[in-house]
Scaffold this motif. Structure first.
Motif, PDB file in Angstrom:
ATOM      1  N   TRP A 189      17.658  14.479 -19.948  1.00 53.97           N
ATOM      2  CA  TRP A 189      18.840  14.265 -20.794  1.00 53.97           C
ATOM      3  C   TRP A 189      18.970  12.801 -21.199  1.00 53.97           C
ATOM      4  O   TRP A 189      19.109  12.486 -22.370  1.00 53.97           O
ATOM      5  CB  TRP A 189      20.093  14.722 -20.042  1.00 53.97           C
ATOM      6  CG  TRP A 189      21.374  14.629 -20.811  1.00 53.97           C
ATOM      7  CD1 TRP A 189      21.915  15.583 -21.632  1.00 53.97           C
ATOM      8  CD2 TRP A 189      22.296  13.532 -20.827  1.00 53.97           C
ATOM      9  NE1 TRP A 189      23.106  15.148 -22.165  1.00 53.97           N
ATOM     10  CE2 TRP A 189      23.376  13.879 -21.677  1.00 53.97           C
ATOM     11  CE3 TRP A 189      22.329  12.287 -20.207  1.00 53.97           C
ATOM     12  CZ2 TRP A 189      24.462  13.036 -21.919  1.00 53.97           C
ATOM     13  CZ3 TRP A 189      23.407  11.435 -20.449  1.00 53.97           C
ATOM     14  CH2 TRP A 189      24.456  11.821 -21.294  1.00 53.97           C
ATOM     15  N   TRP A 190      18.866  11.905 -20.255  1.00 55.09           N
ATOM     16  CA  TRP A 190      19.147  10.490 -20.485  1.00 55.09           C
ATOM     17  C   TRP A 190      17.957   9.761 -21.096  1.00 55.09           C
ATOM     18  O   TRP A 190      18.057   9.165 -22.159  1.00 55.09           O
ATOM     19  CB  TRP A 190      19.572   9.866 -19.165  1.00 55.09           C
ATOM     20  CG  TRP A 190      19.899   8.406 -19.172  1.00 55.09           C
ATOM     21  CD1 TRP A 190      19.300   7.429 -18.433  1.00 55.09           C
ATOM     22  CD2 TRP A 190      20.937   7.740 -19.905  1.00 55.09           C
ATOM     23  NE1 TRP A 190      19.879   6.201 -18.657  1.00 55.09           N
ATOM     24  CE2 TRP A 190      20.898   6.364 -19.567  1.00 55.09           C
ATOM     25  CE3 TRP A 190      21.885   8.157 -20.824  1.00 55.09           C
ATOM     26  CZ2 TRP A 190      21.765   5.429 -20.097  1.00 55.09           C
ATOM     27  CZ3 TRP A 190      22.758   7.228 -21.369  1.00 55.09           C
ATOM     28  CH2 TRP A 190      22.690   5.882 -21.010  1.00 55.09           C
ATOM     29  N   ALA A 191      16.824   9.826 -20.421  1.00 55.68           N
ATOM     30  CA  ALA A 191      15.664   9.058 -20.878  1.00 55.68           C
ATOM     31  C   ALA A 191      14.974   9.720 -22.075  1.00 55.68           C
ATOM     32  O   ALA A 191      14.710   9.079 -23.091  1.00 55.68           O
ATOM     33  CB  ALA A 191      14.681   8.880 -19.720  1.00 55.68           C
ATOM     34  N   ARG A 192      14.678  11.007 -21.953  1.00 59.34           N
ATOM     35  CA  ARG A 192      13.875  11.685 -22.966  1.00 59.34           C
ATOM     36  C   ARG A 192      14.598  11.798 -24.312  1.00 59.34           C
ATOM     37  O   ARG A 192      13.973  11.774 -25.381  1.00 59.34           O
ATOM     38  CB  ARG A 192      13.495  13.072 -22.448  1.00 59.34           C
ATOM     39  CG  ARG A 192      12.615  13.897 -23.372  1.00 59.34           C
ATOM     40  CD  ARG A 192      11.223  13.291 -23.539  1.00 59.34           C
ATOM     41  NE  ARG A 192      10.364  14.168 -24.308  1.00 59.34           N
ATOM     42  CZ  ARG A 192       9.673  15.187 -23.799  1.00 59.34           C
ATOM     43  NH1 ARG A 192       9.731  15.434 -22.496  1.00 59.34           N
ATOM     44  NH2 ARG A 192       8.918  15.944 -24.555  1.00 59.34           N
ATOM     45  N   SER A 193      15.922  11.912 -24.294  1.00 62.60           N
ATOM     46  CA  SER A 193      16.679  12.114 -25.530  1.00 62.60           C
ATOM     47  C   SER A 193      16.782  10.863 -26.383  1.00 62.60           C
ATOM     48  O   SER A 193      17.146  10.936 -27.554  1.00 62.60           O
ATOM     49  CB  SER A 193      18.100  12.579 -25.190  1.00 62.60           C
ATOM     50  OG  SER A 193      18.820  11.517 -24.588  1.00 62.60           O
ATOM     51  N   GLY A 194      16.495   9.694 -25.792  1.00 63.45           N
ATOM     52  CA  GLY A 194      16.667   8.439 -26.506  1.00 63.45           C
ATOM     53  C   GLY A 194      17.967   7.729 -26.188  1.00 63.45           C
ATOM     54  O   GLY A 194      18.165   6.577 -26.595  1.00 63.45           O
ATOM     55  N   LEU A 195      18.867   8.377 -25.440  1.00 65.20           N
ATOM     56  CA  LEU A 195      20.129   7.738 -25.084  1.00 65.20           C
ATOM     57  C   LEU A 195      19.897   6.484 -24.240  1.00 65.20           C
ATOM     58  O   LEU A 195      20.559   5.465 -24.418  1.00 65.20           O
ATOM     59  CB  LEU A 195      21.017   8.722 -24.318  1.00 65.20           C
ATOM     60  CG  LEU A 195      21.685   9.816 -25.145  1.00 65.20           C
ATOM     61  CD1 LEU A 195      22.230  10.900 -24.231  1.00 65.20           C
ATOM     62  CD2 LEU A 195      22.793   9.243 -26.018  1.00 65.20           C
TER      63      LEU A 195
END
Length: 401
Positions: A148-154
């Motif tokens: 959710w955090w790293a992979r999404s670009g957030l």
């Protein structure tokens, strides 16, 4: 007290850690009976998360308390044939089955939708995965920090400057909004069942929710937006920036209604002369001289504590947001007025965090303590018709605990 909205529903929480189980927690808040299935001896691995280095220490397991309140713990070894028979009996009675086990484990334990749904044509099979139901990564393991955090670009998008190291997310930061999405999918399927009489398989993933949370930037990418420039401090505009008070507290100005709020801000700061300063007299001038205005605002705001600035901003109607710390909410009148931190029943005043969905005229149950491992094994097994001798035999065989 009237009947709670989901009181007639039986939910099987056959999941681990946060996002899947938290969806069941929201259902329990509205009255659903939730039976959490855990392996004997060790239980859900989530019970061990507080031991990870860097987690705040506490006497109470706050991870477990939050995400497994109101539930009944049934300790079953799903590899044991007797336990499988119990699970199938529960599935036949249940309304919702939630799992987030990786695909290979679902295969081995026969927990895929095609295994579960033939046992009950009305059941809602709710699947949570890190990266989605299909594709080359469908069976990869992952947590909200990775998917959710790293992979999404957030993780990259929130860096203060291009040189700033990426920051880690808070535990559960992506799991809880993902749980809300899964809850929404389940409720949509229950509505469909009301119309058709048939169950459904529903799903969501950490990655899809991360992309949705980062949706504005993702849509910008899809529209070929130029991301080559990352703004430094002050380049966003002096009136939409972070400032530090004398006491060390940071807050965010979010002034977009310039015509109304800019004069109010200068009055509060005692700097009415800024309105006539050619550098700041218009929105365009303030943008052109943003760095100079940021410096002036920094100096002015640093003269007082947050406790002095906050009431002035509130009374003037200026849009702002304090950079809060978790302890700020313990005695916050706004949080208290909305019941966002309700007391847990029979827990000596211990509070928890309410789920974020409210329905007018529908009162949630008072939260109950999260269960000990296997606390309700005997009760659940008796409820499905097993005799005391049969329950003893299951426990003796290791099928249950």
């Amino acid at each position: 007290m009237g009947k709670r909205l989901l009181e007639d529903l039986l939910v099987i929480d056959c999941a681990s850690f946060i996002a899947g189980p938290a969806a069941a927690t929201i259902m329990s808040d509205f009255g659903a009976r939730v039976i959490k299935i855990e392996p004997p001896v060790i239980g859900d691995s989530y019970r061990q998360l507080m031991k990870v280095p860097g987690m705040p220490t506490a006497e109470q397991d706050y991870f477990w308390t939050l995400d497994n309140r109101n539930k009944e713990s049934l300790a079953l070894d799903l590899k044991h044939p007797d336990a499988r028979a119990v699970l199938e009996t529960l599935i036949a009675k249940a309304d919702v089955f939630i799992t987030n086990f990786p695909g290979p484990i679902r295969d081995r334990l026969k927990l895929r939708a095609e295994d579960v749904m033939p046992l009950n044509e009305r059941i809602i099979y709710a699947s949570l995965t890190p990266y989605g139901e299909d594709g080359p990564e469908k069976d990869r393991t992952g947590y909200d920090a990775t998917a959710w955090w790293a992979r999404s670009g957030l993780m990259d998008a929130v860096r203060a400057t291009p040189e700033t190291e990426p920051g880690f997310s808070v535990p559960g930061m992506g799991d809880h909004p993902t749980a809300t999405a899964l809850f929404g999918a389940i409720m949509t399927a229950l509505y469909r069942r009301e119309r058709t009489g048939k169950g459904s398989a529903v799903s969501t993933s950490l990655l899809s929710n991360g992309l949705w949370s980062n949706g504005i930037w993702m849509q910008a990418v899809l529209c070929d937006a130029d991301f080559s420039i990352r703004l430094q401090r002050g380049q966003r505009g002096a009136l939409t920036e972070l400032y530090k008070c004398r006491c060390g507290r940071w807050f965010m100005l979010a002034i977009l209604n310039y015509q109304r709020e800019w004069p109010l801000l200068t009055d509060i700061l005692g700097k009415a002369e800024w309105r006539d300063d050619p550098r700041f007299a218009t929105h365009e001038a303030r943008r052109a001289n943003s760095a100079a205005l940021v410096a002036l605002l920094e100096d002015a705001i640093a003269l007082r504590d947050w406790s002095e600035w906050k009431p002035l901003f509130q009374q003037a109607g200026i849009t702002f947001g304090p950079i809060a710390q978790p302890t700020d909410h313990l005695d916050c009148p706004q949080v208290a007025a909305n019941g966002f931190l309700p007391e847990i029943e029979n827990a000596n005043g211990l509070r928890t965090v309410d789920s974020p969905i409210m329905i007018a005229g529908q009162q949630k149950r008072q939260p109950g303590m999260a269960p000990a491992l296997g606390e309700h094994t005997r009760t659940v097994l008796a409820d499905i018709g097993l005799s005391e001798a049969a329950i003893d035999a299951m426990i003796a065989s290791g099928a249950a605990a």
